[in-house]
Motif scaffolding. Structure first.
Motif: not given
Length: 513
Positions: A36-45
């Motif tokens: 499973m990928p990491v659960d990133f809390k504050k991603p930004k495109l």
């Protein structure tokens, strides 16, 4: 985006580890592990490739899709996994390797039935991360996104990039392996390809003597990605190896055409489909040098130097031949195929050079002409891309001193200018032997000589801007790379500024990403 049609036929066919354990370890006798990928809390495109998304069947981007693009909030139909493979690294057998930073979402078919695999790169550790964290930094992610798209628009077979996002966390990297690790912004790239299968997938099964799985992998690959192969039995596998050899040679010629240096041509970085994969310490050629290597890790031996890429491709094919021998069982066929590689490659290479010079056919005398040209390029450190652009424009009235000083990385004295003038005279005499018009010759050159290549110093400047929250240069580079045979931005059609000559990341790079 439409994520409901993503499937995972690969995991349905081959043995795998379904434990979901991301800890780094050996996984013998399996070709993949669920992870499973990491659960990133504050991603930004940062950027999304709308054209590619529509083309492969995912459709338009919506704000809610950001979670998927960094590996968060996955639909129930997506069961992520990473694959195991082996490989020879810098000429040495490295044993089991695998997708250390790549996690598969699966594959999707578009309306025309074209298969596309989708991966996250930098979304967390896998069993194959080899004591690393599975993350990627913004620096390397920007480079992969932009360079893979550049290669696509140049007409070079390649993986492609769907999106680039910040993860919202920092990652520690020692960029020059100098004992000075620093925090950098983390990022995730979503990349796509018809298939990410590598030479190393076949090497692993052969080395483990898992011959039933090896044969199944061959059958799967041929059925899904080589529809032109219609033979049966051992002949099918022979046709496969010949096809892979041809595709690999064709790819090397394309790299030479545009001046691309991969930097890490290990067998685990070689695509079975003849695609450019794994954009690490690559470089586009600035000053022409057959011995140029873009990878600091490749010093002093320069195994993967620009001029050696064809030779290394053949060496890598030898390793693939060894892996496939248990299925093909015909040493003479394998040897003959590999021995033919050189002849095929050099014929394609010389024909490619003819196209770049605007010659309609290869003459016996052209071998000497090309050798003289290479000597001129290296002696005066002439810019590879700009040289051919200049060749399209100069005529009898041109001031050679003024024009060639714009593309040389060393001062040009009268002796140098005399040699350059002699070469241009030779070139004009050679053009007279064409059976096509000068206009047709020029058109041939313009199709084969890009006006724009993505130089490392431009990537360096772009990365700095993005780290400071700006995307002006990024947007200009996207426009330029989508139109590489047009001069959209004259400011990009110049040699590398001298201030970047010794700056890390502007000429050579390490593998640290």
């Amino acid at each position: 985006m439409n994520l409901t049609n993503i499937k995972q036929p690969f995991t349905e066919v081959f043995p795998g580890d379904f434990s979901g354990n991301p800890l780094q370890r050996n996984t013998p006798k399996v070709l993949f592990s669920s992870v499973m990928p990491v659960d990133f809390k504050k991603p930004k495109l940062i950027i999304f490739n709308e054209k590619l998304s529509e083309e492969i069947g995912l459709g338009k981007y919506e704000e809610k899709d950001l979670g998927f693009l960094v590996g968060n909030h996955l639909p129930d139909n997506i069961k992520p996994y990473s694959t195991a493979y082996a490989g020879h690294q810098f000429g040495n057998w490295a044993g089991q390797l695998g997708d250390g930073r790549a996690i598969y979402a699966g594959e999707i078919n578009n309306a025309e039935g074209k298969i596309t695999e989708i991966q996250w790169k930098g979304a967390g550790a896998t069993p194959y991360s080899r004591h690393a964290d599975g993350r990627a930094v913004l620096r390397s992610s920007v480079r992969e996104y932009l360079m893979s798209e550049t290669m696509y628009h140049l007409g070079v077979p390649t993986t492609r990039a769907l999106s680039l996002s910040l993860t919202g966390e920092n990652v520690v990297r020692d960029i020059l392996y100098s004992g000075n690790p620093q925090e950098e912004k983390g990022a995730v790239v979503v990349r796509t390809a018809e298939s990410f299968l590598r030479f190393g997938h076949f090497e692993l099964m052969s080395a483990q003597q898992e011959y039933t799985t090896l044969q199944n992998l061959l059958d799967f690959t041929i059925q899904n990605y080589f529809p032109e192969i219609q033979s049966e039995g051992i002949q099918k596998y022979k046709d496969f190896f010949e096809n892979v050899s041809t595709r690999t040679a064709d790819l090397m010629v394309e790299w030479f055409r545009v001046g691309f240096v991969h930097g890490v041509m290990n067998t685990d970085n070689m695509s079975i489909l003849g695609l450019t994969i794994d954009y690490g310490p690559f470089s586009m050629m600035d000053e022409y040098d057959l011995n140029f290597t873009s990878n600091t890790t490749d010093l002093p031996g320069r195994r993967y130097a620009f001029g050696k890429q064809g030779q290394i491709a053949q060496w890598n094919l030898w390793q693939l031949a060894n892996a496939l021998h248990p299925m093909i069982k015909d040493e003479k066929f394998l040897e003959d195929t590999l021995n033919k590689f050189g002849d095929y490659f050099w014929k394609k290479h010389d024909k490619m050079l003819c196209n770049k010079f605007g010659f309609d056919q290869l003459l016996e005398s052209d071998e000497d002409f090309f050798v003289n040209w290479q000597g001129l390029m290296q002696e005066f450190q002439l810019d590879y891309t700009l040289f051919f652009n200049l060749l399209e424009k100069i005529d009898a009235t041109s001031d050679l001193k003024t024009e060639f000083e714009k593309i040389a990385y060393v001062p040009l004295d009268e002796k140098a200018l005399s040699k350059i003038k002699d070469f241009i005279n030779q070139y004009e005499l050679r053009l007279e032997k064409n059976e096509i018009s000068r206009a047709e010759s020029l058109e041939l050159m313009q199709k084969n000589n890009p006006k724009f290549t993505l130089r490392n110093y431009l990537l360096y400047e772009c990365i700095e801007e993005i780290e400071n929250g700006k995307t002006t240069l990024l947007e200009k580079l996207i426009t330029a790379l989508e139109n590489p045979y047009e001069e959209k931005f004259p400011e990009f059609s110049v040699k590398r500024p001298s201030k970047y000559d010794d700056v890390s990341g502007c000429s050579m790079l390490s593998c640290s990403s």
